[in-house]
Design a protein around this motif. Structure first.
Motif, PDB file in Angstrom:
ATOM      1  N   GLN A 108      35.537 -48.976 -35.126  1.00  0.00           N
ATOM      2  CA  GLN A 108      35.629 -47.774 -34.309  1.00  0.00           C
ATOM      3  C   GLN A 108      34.295 -47.473 -33.625  1.00  0.00           C
ATOM      4  N   ILE A 109      33.204 -47.673 -34.346  1.00  0.00           N
ATOM      5  CA  ILE A 109      31.876 -47.476 -33.757  1.00  0.00           C
ATOM      6  C   ILE A 109      31.672 -48.414 -32.572  1.00  0.00           C
ATOM      7  N   GLU A 110      32.095 -49.670 -32.756  1.00  0.00           N
ATOM      8  CA  GLU A 110      31.955 -50.665 -31.700  1.00  0.00           C
ATOM      9  C   GLU A 110      32.772 -50.277 -30.470  1.00  0.00           C
ATOM     10  N   VAL A 111      33.989 -49.787 -30.688  1.00  0.00           N
ATOM     11  CA  VAL A 111      34.876 -49.409 -29.581  1.00  0.00           C
ATOM     12  C   VAL A 111      34.332 -48.179 -28.851  1.00  0.00           C
ATOM     13  N   ILE A 112      33.926 -47.170 -29.611  1.00  0.00           N
ATOM     14  CA  ILE A 112      33.394 -45.945 -28.987  1.00  0.00           C
ATOM     15  C   ILE A 112      32.181 -46.261 -28.131  1.00  0.00           C
ATOM     16  N   ARG A 113      31.307 -47.092 -28.639  1.00  0.00           N
ATOM     17  CA  ARG A 113      30.104 -47.445 -27.873  1.00  0.00           C
ATOM     18  C   ARG A 113      30.468 -48.233 -26.621  1.00  0.00           C
ATOM     19  N   SER A 168      30.474 -32.705 -24.238  1.00  0.00           N
ATOM     20  CA  SER A 168      29.165 -32.119 -24.552  1.00  0.00           C
ATOM     21  C   SER A 168      28.924 -32.062 -26.056  1.00  0.00           C
ATOM     22  N   GLN A 169      29.965 -31.734 -26.821  1.00  0.00           N
ATOM     23  CA  GLN A 169      29.800 -31.609 -28.273  1.00  0.00           C
ATOM     24  C   GLN A 169      29.655 -32.965 -28.972  1.00  0.00           C
ATOM     25  N   ALA A 170      29.990 -34.055 -28.257  1.00  0.00           N
ATOM     26  CA  ALA A 170      29.919 -35.387 -28.880  1.00  0.00           C
ATOM     27  C   ALA A 170      28.672 -36.173 -28.478  1.00  0.00           C
ATOM     28  N   ARG A 171      27.832 -35.579 -27.593  1.00  0.00           N
ATOM     29  CA  ARG A 171      26.696 -36.361 -27.091  1.00  0.00           C
ATOM     30  C   ARG A 171      25.714 -36.753 -28.201  1.00  0.00           C
ATOM     31  N   ASN A 172      25.449 -35.818 -29.139  1.00  0.00           N
ATOM     32  CA  ASN A 172      24.525 -36.157 -30.232  1.00  0.00           C
ATOM     33  C   ASN A 172      25.099 -37.239 -31.140  1.00  0.00           C
ATOM     34  N   ILE A 173      26.442 -37.284 -31.237  1.00  0.00           N
ATOM     35  CA  ILE A 173      27.081 -38.337 -32.026  1.00  0.00           C
ATOM     36  C   ILE A 173      26.843 -39.696 -31.385  1.00  0.00           C
ATOM     37  N   PHE A 174      26.893 -39.740 -30.036  1.00  0.00           N
ATOM     38  CA  PHE A 174      26.687 -41.012 -29.348  1.00  0.00           C
ATOM     39  C   PHE A 174      25.274 -41.547 -29.566  1.00  0.00           C
ATOM     40  N   SER A 192      41.906 -38.509 -35.944  1.00  0.00           N
ATOM     41  CA  SER A 192      41.406 -38.528 -37.327  1.00  0.00           C
ATOM     42  C   SER A 192      40.177 -37.633 -37.473  1.00  0.00           C
ATOM     43  N   LEU A 193      39.307 -37.649 -36.467  1.00  0.00           N
ATOM     44  CA  LEU A 193      38.085 -36.847 -36.533  1.00  0.00           C
ATOM     45  C   LEU A 193      38.348 -35.370 -36.233  1.00  0.00           C
ATOM     46  N   GLY A 194      39.432 -35.111 -35.489  1.00  0.00           N
ATOM     47  CA  GLY A 194      39.750 -33.728 -35.138  1.00  0.00           C
ATOM     48  C   GLY A 194      38.912 -33.200 -33.993  1.00  0.00           C
ATOM     49  N   ILE A 195      38.266 -34.093 -33.245  1.00  0.00           N
ATOM     50  CA  ILE A 195      37.469 -33.689 -32.086  1.00  0.00           C
ATOM     51  C   ILE A 195      37.741 -34.658 -30.939  1.00  0.00           C
ATOM     52  N   ARG A 196      37.514 -34.154 -29.727  1.00  0.00           N
ATOM     53  CA  ARG A 196      37.664 -35.021 -28.568  1.00  0.00           C
ATOM     54  C   ARG A 196      36.294 -35.595 -28.213  1.00  0.00           C
ATOM     55  N   LEU A 197      36.210 -36.894 -28.163  1.00  0.00           N
ATOM     56  CA  LEU A 197      34.928 -37.555 -27.887  1.00  0.00           C
ATOM     57  C   LEU A 197      34.694 -37.754 -26.391  1.00  0.00           C
ATOM     58  N   PHE A 198      35.786 -37.914 -25.639  1.00  0.00           N
ATOM     59  CA  PHE A 198      35.657 -38.180 -24.210  1.00  0.00           C
ATOM     60  C   PHE A 198      36.556 -37.246 -23.403  1.00  0.00           C
ATOM     61  N   ASP A 199      36.070 -36.862 -22.232  1.00  0.00           N
ATOM     62  CA  ASP A 199      36.909 -36.215 -21.226  1.00  0.00           C
ATOM     63  C   ASP A 199      37.377 -37.283 -20.250  1.00  0.00           C
TER      64      ASP A 199
END
Length: 312
Positions: free
Chosen positions: A6-11, A60-66, A43-50
């Motif tokens: 999942q980390i690989e895909v998100i990146r 905006s809320q996922a930028r620090n995660i990236f 699964s995370l309960g948050i939206r990572l991308f618009d």
């Protein structure tokens, strides 16, 4: 919890800005990535991308995660590079030793094959006398010793390596050079250069004459096979030598003749019982055994004879 996949895909989506670009980067199908991305966000309960005009823009809320994902991905790359380096032997060193009879021809050919498998592996090769092998292993100077005899020791394992025969070597210009086989009686009629009867090969040599009730004299004794070969090449006599020392015709000017007597000897790999061997040492052991058996005159079943009991 995010998986490494999942980390690989998100990146990959973050870098390319689209599912199609990420799929191309990862060499997978786009629908599969789309489903995995939806499952991850659910699964995370948050939206990572618009999703904007077909583009995937980090929320905006996922930028620090990236930022953290990028650090993790670099660490994974470092880990993969380190694992790949181990597979090539990078920053690793194999320390091994051998008695001269095996070291002269068999070990270099084995090392050449070992480097094909582990091209970056460092090697520390030592040539030892038999009596030096125990200290070499017990003091941790190396992992393996290729040796021509065995004995009981509580910490040392002696594993069969290969068996071979002793041969008679004569100068190519000698009248004996026309022979394909020679008897102990015939050898006793010529100046004999030999190995000390107290050495493993020397004991087999002495037994050949004793068993055939033939008296012999050694005018010259030498400890190492290369010295014996040089003395014979200089025309100082004939000699009895192990077949591994003269394998592949590396000693020029000599003719090897089969001896019509029981001349079988055995070799061993010695290593510590209480320490595991590295993957490099295991591979070397396997390759050395293959190399020695490939030249042994005993490798074919029809050439095998009864081995001398209790003699190495």
């Amino acid at each position: 919890m995010l998986t490494l996949r999942q980390i690989e895909v998100i990146r990959a989506i973050m870098v390319t800005g689209s599912i199609a670009g990420a799929a191309k980067l990862l060499n997978v199908s786009a629908p599969g990535l789309s489903r995995l991305m939806k499952y991850t966000e659910d699964s995370l309960g948050i939206r990572l991308f618009d999703r904007r005009a077909g583009r995937f823009v980090p929320t905006s809320q996922a930028r620090n995660i990236f930022d953290l994902l990028d650090v993790v991905h670099r660490k994974i790359d470092d880990l993969q590079s380190a694992v790949a380096g181990l597979g090539r032997g990078q920053s690793q060193e194999l320390c091994i030793a051998s008695v001269p009879s095996i070291a002269n021809v068999m070990v270099p050919r084995t090392v050449a094959r070992l480097r094909q498998r582990f091209p970056d592996l460092g090697l520390d090769l030592n040539i030892l006398k038999i009596e030096e092998a125990i200290d070499y292993l017990l003091l941790g100077r190396g992992e393996l010793v290729a040796i021509s005899s065995r004995f009981d020791h509580p910490l040392i394992e002696f594993e069969p390596l290969a068996s071979g025969r002793l041969l008679c070597i004569v100068p190519e210009t000698s009248p004996l050079a026309i022979k394909d086989k020679i008897t102990p009686q015939e050898m006793s009629e010529y100046p004999l250069i030999g190995i000390n009867p107290k050495d493993p090969y020397g004991a087999v040599m002495a037994a050949m004459f004793t068993d055939n009730h033939v008296d012999y004299q050694m005018n010259i004794k030498a400890r190492f096979g290369t010295t014996v070969c040089s003395l014979v090449a200089a025309g100082l006599g004939i000699a009895i030598i192990d077949e591994f020392t003269v394998a592949h015709g590396v000693v020029r000017g000599l003719k090897s003749i089969e001896i019509d007597a029981d001349s079988i000897f055995h070799t061993f790999i010695a290593y510590r019982k209480d320490l595991p061997l590295s993957v490099y040492a295991e591979h070397f052991r396997s390759l050395l055994r293959q190399e020695m058996n490939s030249v042994s005159s005993l490798k074919s079943p029809e050439k095998k004879t009864k081995r001398r009991n209790g003699r190495s």
